[in-house]
Design a protein around this motif. Structure first.
Motif, PDB file in Angstrom:
ATOM      1  N   SER A  65      -8.654   7.236 -10.761  1.00  0.00           N
ATOM      2  CA  SER A  65      -8.500   5.957 -11.462  1.00  0.00           C
ATOM      3  C   SER A  65      -8.790   4.828 -10.485  1.00  0.00           C
ATOM      4  N   ILE A  66      -8.733   3.599 -10.966  1.00  0.00           N
ATOM      5  CA  ILE A  66      -8.986   2.439 -10.123  1.00  0.00           C
ATOM      6  C   ILE A  66      -7.923   2.327  -9.026  1.00  0.00           C
ATOM      7  N   LEU A  67      -6.708   2.771  -9.317  1.00  0.00           N
ATOM      8  CA  LEU A  67      -5.654   2.715  -8.303  1.00  0.00           C
ATOM      9  C   LEU A  67      -5.938   3.698  -7.169  1.00  0.00           C
ATOM     10  N   TRP A  68      -6.395   4.894  -7.518  1.00  0.00           N
ATOM     11  CA  TRP A  68      -6.754   5.864  -6.484  1.00  0.00           C
ATOM     12  C   TRP A  68      -7.918   5.331  -5.643  1.00  0.00           C
ATOM     13  N   LYS A  69      -8.851   4.668  -6.299  1.00  0.00           N
ATOM     14  CA  LYS A  69      -9.991   4.096  -5.560  1.00  0.00           C
ATOM     15  C   LYS A  69      -9.523   2.987  -4.634  1.00  0.00           C
ATOM     16  N   LEU A  70      -8.556   2.203  -5.079  1.00  0.00           N
ATOM     17  CA  LEU A  70      -8.036   1.109  -4.260  1.00  0.00           C
ATOM     18  C   LEU A  70      -7.433   1.634  -2.960  1.00  0.00           C
ATOM     19  N   THR A  71      -6.763   2.774  -3.034  1.00  0.00           N
ATOM     20  CA  THR A  71      -6.148   3.345  -1.839  1.00  0.00           C
ATOM     21  C   THR A  71      -7.118   4.222  -1.049  1.00  0.00           C
ATOM     22  N   GLY A  72      -8.280   4.497  -1.642  1.00  0.00           N
ATOM     23  CA  GLY A  72      -9.288   5.292  -0.944  1.00  0.00           C
ATOM     24  C   GLY A  72      -9.019   6.784  -0.950  1.00  0.00           C
ATOM     25  N   ILE A  73      -8.112   7.235  -1.802  1.00  0.00           N
ATOM     26  CA  ILE A  73      -7.782   8.669  -1.875  1.00  0.00           C
ATOM     27  C   ILE A  73      -8.608   9.304  -2.985  1.00  0.00           C
ATOM     28  N   SER A  74      -9.573  10.082  -2.584  1.00  0.00           N
ATOM     29  CA  SER A  74     -10.472  10.696  -3.550  1.00  0.00           C
ATOM     30  C   SER A  74     -10.073  12.137  -3.858  1.00  0.00           C
TER      31      SER A  74
ATOM     32  N   LEU B 107       0.830  -1.207   0.000  1.00  0.00           N
ATOM     33  CA  LEU B 107       0.000   0.000   0.000  1.00  0.00           C
ATOM     34  C   LEU B 107       0.862   1.255   0.000  1.00  0.00           C
ATOM     35  N   CYS B 108       1.944   1.237   0.785  1.00  0.00           N
ATOM     36  CA  CYS B 108       2.849   2.386   0.819  1.00  0.00           C
ATOM     37  C   CYS B 108       3.476   2.629  -0.548  1.00  0.00           C
ATOM     38  N   PHE B 109       3.925   1.550  -1.162  1.00  0.00           N
ATOM     39  CA  PHE B 109       4.527   1.657  -2.500  1.00  0.00           C
ATOM     40  C   PHE B 109       3.509   2.171  -3.505  1.00  0.00           C
ATOM     41  N   LEU B 110       2.280   1.668  -3.450  1.00  0.00           N
ATOM     42  CA  LEU B 110       1.242   2.060  -4.396  1.00  0.00           C
ATOM     43  C   LEU B 110       0.921   3.545  -4.281  1.00  0.00           C
ATOM     44  N   VAL B 111       0.746   4.023  -3.043  1.00  0.00           N
ATOM     45  CA  VAL B 111       0.440   5.443  -2.840  1.00  0.00           C
ATOM     46  C   VAL B 111       1.590   6.312  -3.336  1.00  0.00           C
ATOM     47  N   ARG B 112       2.805   5.951  -2.981  1.00  0.00           N
ATOM     48  CA  ARG B 112       3.967   6.747  -3.403  1.00  0.00           C
ATOM     49  C   ARG B 112       4.072   6.770  -4.927  1.00  0.00           C
ATOM     50  N   TYR B 113       3.841   5.616  -5.549  1.00  0.00           N
ATOM     51  CA  TYR B 113       3.908   5.546  -7.017  1.00  0.00           C
ATOM     52  C   TYR B 113       2.841   6.429  -7.655  1.00  0.00           C
ATOM     53  N   MET B 114       1.600   6.343  -7.168  1.00  0.00           N
ATOM     54  CA  MET B 114       0.509   7.137  -7.735  1.00  0.00           C
ATOM     55  C   MET B 114       0.785   8.624  -7.612  1.00  0.00           C
ATOM     56  N   TRP B 115       1.256   9.028  -6.442  1.00  0.00           N
ATOM     57  CA  TRP B 115       1.499  10.451  -6.185  1.00  0.00           C
ATOM     58  C   TRP B 115       2.586  10.987  -7.106  1.00  0.00           C
ATOM     59  N   LYS B 116       3.705  10.241  -7.199  1.00  0.00           N
ATOM     60  CA  LYS B 116       4.808  10.697  -8.039  1.00  0.00           C
ATOM     61  C   LYS B 116       4.449  10.626  -9.518  1.00  0.00           C
ATOM     62  N   HIS B 117       3.613   9.652  -9.884  1.00  0.00           N
ATOM     63  CA  HIS B 117       3.157   9.554 -11.272  1.00  0.00           C
ATOM     64  C   HIS B 117       2.303  10.765 -11.631  1.00  0.00           C
ATOM     65  N   ALA B 118       1.465  11.212 -10.698  1.00  0.00           N
ATOM     66  CA  ALA B 118       0.631  12.395 -10.934  1.00  0.00           C
ATOM     67  C   ALA B 118       1.505  13.629 -11.166  1.00  0.00           C
ATOM     68  N   ILE B 119       2.603  13.735 -10.413  1.00  0.00           N
ATOM     69  CA  ILE B 119       3.528  14.854 -10.594  1.00  0.00           C
ATOM     70  C   ILE B 119       4.160  14.803 -11.977  1.00  0.00           C
ATOM     71  N   VAL B 120       4.622  13.622 -12.359  1.00  0.00           N
ATOM     72  CA  VAL B 120       5.281  13.454 -13.656  1.00  0.00           C
ATOM     73  C   VAL B 120       4.329  13.817 -14.798  1.00  0.00           C
TER      74      VAL B 120
END
Length: 227
Positions: free
Chosen positions: A202-211, A74-87
């Motif tokens: 996206s589905i990944l954001w939904k998986l982590t519950g970050i809306s 979960l930590c890896f997924l959140v960090r990846y999503m956040w940094k991907h959004a920046i990129v």
């Protein structure tokens, strides 16, 4: 408190603007991770996985290890999503700020400058397909350097966008921000924005519950007498 002034973006600002946006956005990663880990459904998932592993293996050690693996995932997924959004932002609209925001009269990009340094940014673009009968401007990329927070820069940048929208004849200003950016939400709502919706990117954001939360500011008409 050092004085600051707000001006339109210049080409020389490209690198400091990108650096400031990246640093301000990435600082929310710890809060996003805490949110994902403490989400009730994820807590239930962690307990469920541990019980399943214990029932299958009979080992509490393996059960604990399974929880740790899930937490790390979960930590890896959140960090990846956040940094991907920046990129994505840095490679799309912010890759050429002049072309994206300064090539038409209905968009703009501003920086707050203090001591010769860029310490705050905000931008605005026309909403391409607004609701029928509406003319909307969208606020993007509000960020203020950590060492300059509490000086009123963020509010001044938002007011700059609102005044620009009014001058251009817009009826509404909209924006999206994540549910874990509590200070930003408080700022916007304190300035008169109201929540109109909530969605998952996206589905990944939904998986982590970050809306993501959509907010709107209704600009007073001329007969109402200003902002």
């Amino acid at each position: 408190m050092a004085p600051y002034h707000i001006r339109t973006f210049q080409e020389k600002d490209q690198t400091p603007v990108m650096d400031l946006y990246s640093s301000c956005f990435v600082e929310h990663v710890p809060a996003a991770i805490r949110h994902a880990l403490m989400l009730p459904r994820n807590l239930l998932l962690e307990v469920g996985v541990a019980l399943l592993v214990f029932l299958v293996s009979g080992s509490w050690l393996l059960a604990v290890i399974s929880i740790l693996i899930l937490l790390l995932f979960l930590c890896f997924l959140v960090r990846y999503m956040w940094k991907h959004a920046i990129v994505i932002c840095l490679r799309t609209d912010m890759a050429d700020i002049t072309k994206t925001y300064l090539s038409a009269h209905d968009s703009c990009f501003w920086v707050a400058e203090s001591g010769g340094q860029v310490v705050g940014i905000v931008s605005a673009l026309l909403v391409a397909n607004p609701p029928l009968g509406k003319k909307q401007l969208k606020l993007f990329h509000l960020a203020v350097a950590m060492e300059h927070r509490g000086e009123g820069i963020a509010k001044a940048l938002v007011r700059t966008v609102l005044q620009f929208a009014r001058d251009q004849g817009y009826g509404e200003v909209v924006l999206d921000t994540t549910a874990v950016q509590h200070s930003a939400l408080g700022l916007y709502q304190g300035m008169g924005f109201r929540k109109t919706g909530q969605f998952f990117e996206s589905i990944l954001w939904k998986l982590t519950g970050i809306s993501w939360i959509r907010l709107i500011y209704h600009l007073p008409s001329a007969r109402d007498g200003g902002l």
